[in-house]
Design a protein around this motif. Structure first.
Motif, short mmCIF file in Angstrom:
data_model
loop_
_atom_site.label_atom_id
_atom_site.label_comp_id
_atom_site.label_asym_id
_atom_site.label_seq_id
_atom_site.Cartn_x
_atom_site.Cartn_y
_atom_site.Cartn_z
N GLU A 45 0.89 -0.93 -0.37
CA GLU A 45 -0.10 0.24 0.17
C GLU A 45 0.87 0.96 0.16
OE1 GLU A 45 -2.56 -0.10 3.35
OE2 GLU A 45 -4.05 -1.68 2.36
N GLU A 46 2.40 1.16 0.54
CA GLU A 46 2.66 2.28 0.76
C GLU A 46 3.69 2.84 -0.79
OE1 GLU A 46 4.07 1.27 4.82
OE2 GLU A 46 5.75 1.12 3.06
N MET A 47 3.34 1.80 -1.22
CA MET A 47 3.77 1.32 -3.08
C MET A 47 3.11 2.38 -4.50
SD MET A 47 5.99 -1.44 -2.57
CE MET A 47 7.30 -1.61 -4.25
N ASP A 48 3.22 2.93 -5.21
CA ASP A 48 2.61 3.10 -6.84
C ASP A 48 1.83 1.39 -7.56
OD1 ASP A 48 4.13 3.23 -9.17
OD2 ASP A 48 5.29 3.92 -8.11
N MET A 49 0.91 1.64 -7.80
CA MET A 49 0.44 0.17 -8.57
C MET A 49 1.91 -0.15 -9.61
SD MET A 49 -2.32 -0.83 -7.23
CE MET A 49 -3.42 -1.43 -9.00
N HIS A 50 2.62 1.03 -10.02
CA HIS A 50 3.02 0.38 -11.36
C HIS A 50 4.75 -0.43 -10.93
CE1 HIS A 50 1.50 2.17 -14.83
NE2 HIS A 50 0.77 3.21 -14.10
N GLN A 107 -5.69 -6.63 -7.67
CA GLN A 107 -5.67 -7.86 -8.09
C GLN A 107 -5.75 -7.89 -9.93
OE1 GLN A 107 -6.90 -12.61 -8.02
NE2 GLN A 107 -7.08 -11.04 -6.73
N ASN A 108 -7.49 -7.75 -10.33
CA ASN A 108 -7.34 -7.29 -11.78
C ASN A 108 -6.53 -6.24 -12.14
OD1 ASN A 108 -9.33 -9.80 -11.69
ND2 ASN A 108 -10.66 -8.47 -11.75
N GLN A 109 -6.11 -4.78 -11.94
CA GLN A 109 -5.78 -4.16 -12.36
C GLN A 109 -4.01 -4.40 -12.39
OE1 GLN A 109 -6.47 -0.93 -10.17
NE2 GLN A 109 -8.55 -0.73 -10.40
N LEU A 110 -3.59 -5.21 -11.41
CA LEU A 110 -2.18 -6.08 -10.95
C LEU A 110 -1.57 -6.47 -12.01
CD1 LEU A 110 -1.52 -5.29 -7.07
CD2 LEU A 110 -0.38 -3.60 -9.78
N ILE A 111 -2.90 -7.28 -12.77
CA ILE A 111 -2.81 -8.60 -13.80
C ILE A 111 -2.73 -8.09 -15.65
CG2 ILE A 111 -3.71 -10.79 -14.73
CD1 ILE A 111 -4.56 -11.32 -11.77
N GLU A 112 -3.53 -6.60 -15.10
CA GLU A 112 -3.32 -6.13 -16.78
C GLU A 112 -2.52 -5.13 -16.67
OE1 GLU A 112 -5.77 -6.62 -19.08
OE2 GLU A 112 -6.92 -7.58 -17.53
N MET A 113 -2.00 -5.15 -16.04
CA MET A 113 -0.70 -4.12 -16.27
C MET A 113 0.78 -5.03 -16.20
SD MET A 113 -1.37 -1.20 -13.22
CE MET A 113 -0.28 -0.12 -12.94
N GLU A 134 1.39 -14.73 -18.16
CA GLU A 134 0.71 -16.26 -18.70
C GLU A 134 0.74 -17.16 -17.51
OE1 GLU A 134 1.19 -19.34 -22.09
OE2 GLU A 134 1.29 -16.73 -22.72
N ASP A 135 1.56 -17.14 -16.82
CA ASP A 135 1.94 -18.17 -16.00
C ASP A 135 1.10 -17.85 -15.07
OD1 ASP A 135 4.25 -18.39 -17.57
OD2 ASP A 135 5.69 -17.39 -16.81
N ILE A 136 0.83 -16.49 -14.14
CA ILE A 136 -0.36 -16.21 -13.75
C ILE A 136 -1.96 -17.23 -13.52
CG2 ILE A 136 -1.41 -14.81 -11.84
CD1 ILE A 136 1.12 -12.89 -12.25
N ARG A 137 -1.97 -16.91 -14.93
CA ARG A 137 -3.40 -17.82 -15.54
C ARG A 137 -2.81 -19.39 -15.01
NH1 ARG A 137 -7.03 -13.31 -14.24
NH2 ARG A 137 -6.70 -11.25 -15.64
N LEU A 138 -1.68 -19.68 -15.14
CA LEU A 138 -1.68 -21.27 -15.34
C LEU A 138 -1.68 -21.37 -14.27
CD1 LEU A 138 -1.07 -23.53 -16.98
CD2 LEU A 138 1.29 -23.02 -16.33
N ILE A 139 -1.51 -20.91 -12.69
CA ILE A 139 -1.27 -21.32 -11.69
C ILE A 139 -2.32 -21.03 -11.04
CG2 ILE A 139 -0.60 -21.16 -9.43
CD1 ILE A 139 2.22 -20.51 -10.91
N GLN A 140 -3.13 -19.90 -11.17
CA GLN A 140 -4.81 -19.41 -10.80
C GLN A 140 -5.18 -20.82 -11.09
OE1 GLN A 140 -4.91 -15.98 -11.57
NE2 GLN A 140 -4.46 -15.20 -9.69
N SER A 141 -5.34 -21.27 -12.49
CA SER A 141 -6.68 -22.42 -12.61
C SER A 141 -6.74 -23.70 -11.88
CB SER A 141 -6.63 -22.28 -14.68
OG SER A 141 -5.64 -23.12 -14.36
N TYR A 142 -5.38 -23.87 -10.87
CA TYR A 142 -6.06 -25.48 -10.30
C TYR A 142 -6.89 -24.73 -9.12
CZ TYR A 142 -2.60 -26.71 -13.87
OH TYR A 142 -1.76 -27.02 -14.72
N GLU A 143 -7.46 -25.97 -8.71
CA GLU A 143 -7.53 -26.18 -7.50
C GLU A 143 -6.65 -25.89 -6.35
OE1 GLU A 143 -11.39 -25.85 -6.72
OE2 GLU A 143 -11.36 -25.83 -8.62
#
Length: 466
Positions: free
Chosen positions: A81-86, A112-118, A125-134
């Motif tokens: 929270e002390e840092m900017d989004m970029h 979370q969605n804002q950061l993933i788009e940035m 792609e790697d993050i989406r892959l791991i998030q696709s698992y239970e």
């Protein structure tokens, strides 16, 4: 060096880093000195300094260094929270995908969605892959940080490829070998590749039987044999035998820790682990289902006691020893439960071995019950005669009833504590769900029927206590 001295040494490093960050030295000097410390020590110091000093530390390092340090901080979202989004997005790009996913899960969904788009496409792609698992699938714990080479490479080509990939990936002790179709062929230890001569054939170094796991495989189904192989890492393959990532020794420790936490929670009668940050409502939601079920089981136990009201009215002293029978039955059942759950983790257990376990636990219950029942017979009899004024015959009749009931209750409780988790396992339900509170309550029911039933048969019907 003793454990206490080691801890003091580590704390000393952290204090040195804090003093260094608060010093008047030039930024370049501070940066140079920080290179002498481990990332974990810097992470601990990061959590103890002021926001201004944290900003100073972040400004001294590049995004890759910061991401390495951040991987050691648990409640990282408090500091982001002390840092900017970029800046946060650039740091996430440099983190291992599994660490990035853990970090994102602690954030608000919108953030979370804002950061993933940035972040860049590869990291996304790697993050989406791991998030696709239970959460209970191997794929949710894997990292995409690994080194691979082609099976038709020469030793020189393989070494060149490893050196090129090592700049981006730090898990290089085991090198994974792929076919022309990018399917998994085996693995090579980095040491073997380094020691190989230029004219050696690469295929002679490949371990084609190297263990692997499937991305959709349940953690609970494979954790035991993963620990047995004791490799530094294991490739995670999809249904087409293509390597998606690896699970490292550190990941395995995390998996084991999570599994132990879940099992401990279930043994305590919880539906999941709790933590300090949960609300009262969340904690109640996890605890109430079992408590409601156990309430009705407890009512059944109480109603059974009511059936033997006539026995109690004629030999009131037996109520004094009810808790002894119930407690011992519950303890024995919980012990058998723990042993059975541990044994059932071996998926290759045969039916014959399961039957053998039941008989073994029965024998243990019989032997322990005979010993403890005999001690109860002796000491309770002496207690009733010396302190309660009973004559020898009546005193030892009552203590004999307690001793026999204890023996029978312990045998039955051992069997129940073994059969119940086996039943749950058979119907594909986690045997840990056969929790301590459930076994204890069931064994209370068994013990009450056994104890008062024995009292009715021996004291009322046989010896005519009125």
């Amino acid at each position: 060096m003793e454990e206490k001295e080691v801890l003091e040494e580590r704390n000393h490093y952290v204090q040195e880093i804090i003093e260094l960050l608060n010093s008047d030295l030039k930024n370049e000097e501070i940066k140079e000195k920080l290179e002498d410390y481990h990332d974990n020590d810097i992470a601990q110091a990061f959590e103890e300094v002021t926001p201004d000093v944290r900003k100073k530390l972040i400004s001294l390092m590049d995004e890759e260094q910061i991401s390495d340090i951040f991987s050691y901080i648990e409640d990282l979202d408090l500091y982001l929270e002390e840092m900017d989004m970029h800046s946060v997005a650039r740091i996430i790009e440099n983190m291992d995908a599994d660490d990035a996913v853990d970090l994102l899960e602690d954030m608000d969904e919108e953030v979370q969605n804002q950061l993933i788009e940035m972040i860049d496409d590869e990291s996304k792609e790697d993050i989406r892959l791991i998030q696709s698992y239970e959460d209970d699938e191997i794929g949710s714990y894997m990292t995409t940080n690994f080194v691979s080479i082609k099976e038709d490479s020469t030793i020189r080509q393989a070494m060149k490829s490893v050196v090129e990939q090592a700049g981006e990936n730090d898990n290089i002790m085991t090198i994974y070998v792929l076919s022309k179709a990018d399917t998994f062929c085996g693995a090579i230890a980095l040491k073997d590749l380094i020691c190989a001569r230029q004219n050696d054939a690469l295929e002679d170094l490949i371990v084609t039987s190297y263990p692997y796991v499937s991305d959709r495989e349940k953690i609970s189904d494979c954790i035991e044999w993963i620990k047995d192989y004791a490799e530094d890492s294991y490739p995670v393959l999809n249904s087409e035998m293509k390597i998606l990532g690896i699970i490292t020794a550190q990941d395995i420790i995390e998996v084991v820790d999570d599994e132990m936490g879940d099992d401990y929670a279930k043994l305590a009668g919880l539906t999941a682990e709790e933590d300090l940050n949960e609300t009262t409502k969340q904690s109640m939601k996890k605890r109430l289902p079992w408590l409601v079920a156990l309430l009705f089981l407890g009512m059944l136990v109480s109603s059974v006691v009511g059936v033997f009201e006539g026995v109690v009215s004629k030999v009131a002293i037996i109520v004094c020893f009810q808790s002894l029978i119930l407690d011992m039955a519950g303890n024995v059942g919980t012990q058998s439960l723990a042993v059975t759950i541990r044994v059932l983790m071996d998926e290759n257990l045969s039916g014959k071995q399961k039957i053998g376990l039941i008989f073994k636990e029965s024998r243990v219950g019989l032997c322990n019950g005979f010993l403890l029942g005999s001690l109860s017979f002796l000491f309770i009899g002496i207690y009733l005669i010396v302190l309660k004024g009973y004559d020898v015959f009546h005193g030892f009749c009552i203590s004999g009833c307690v001793g026999i009931a204890l023996l029978v209750a312990m045998i039955i409780s051992s069997i129940v504590g073994t059969i119940v988790p086996m039943f749950f396992h058979r119907i594909k339900v986690d045997p840990a769900v056969a929790s301590g509170p459930l076994i204890t309550t069931v064994n209370d029911l068994v013990a009450v029927i056994t104890y008062y039933g024995m009292a009715w048969i021996l004291l009322i019907e046989l010896f005519k206590f009125y």
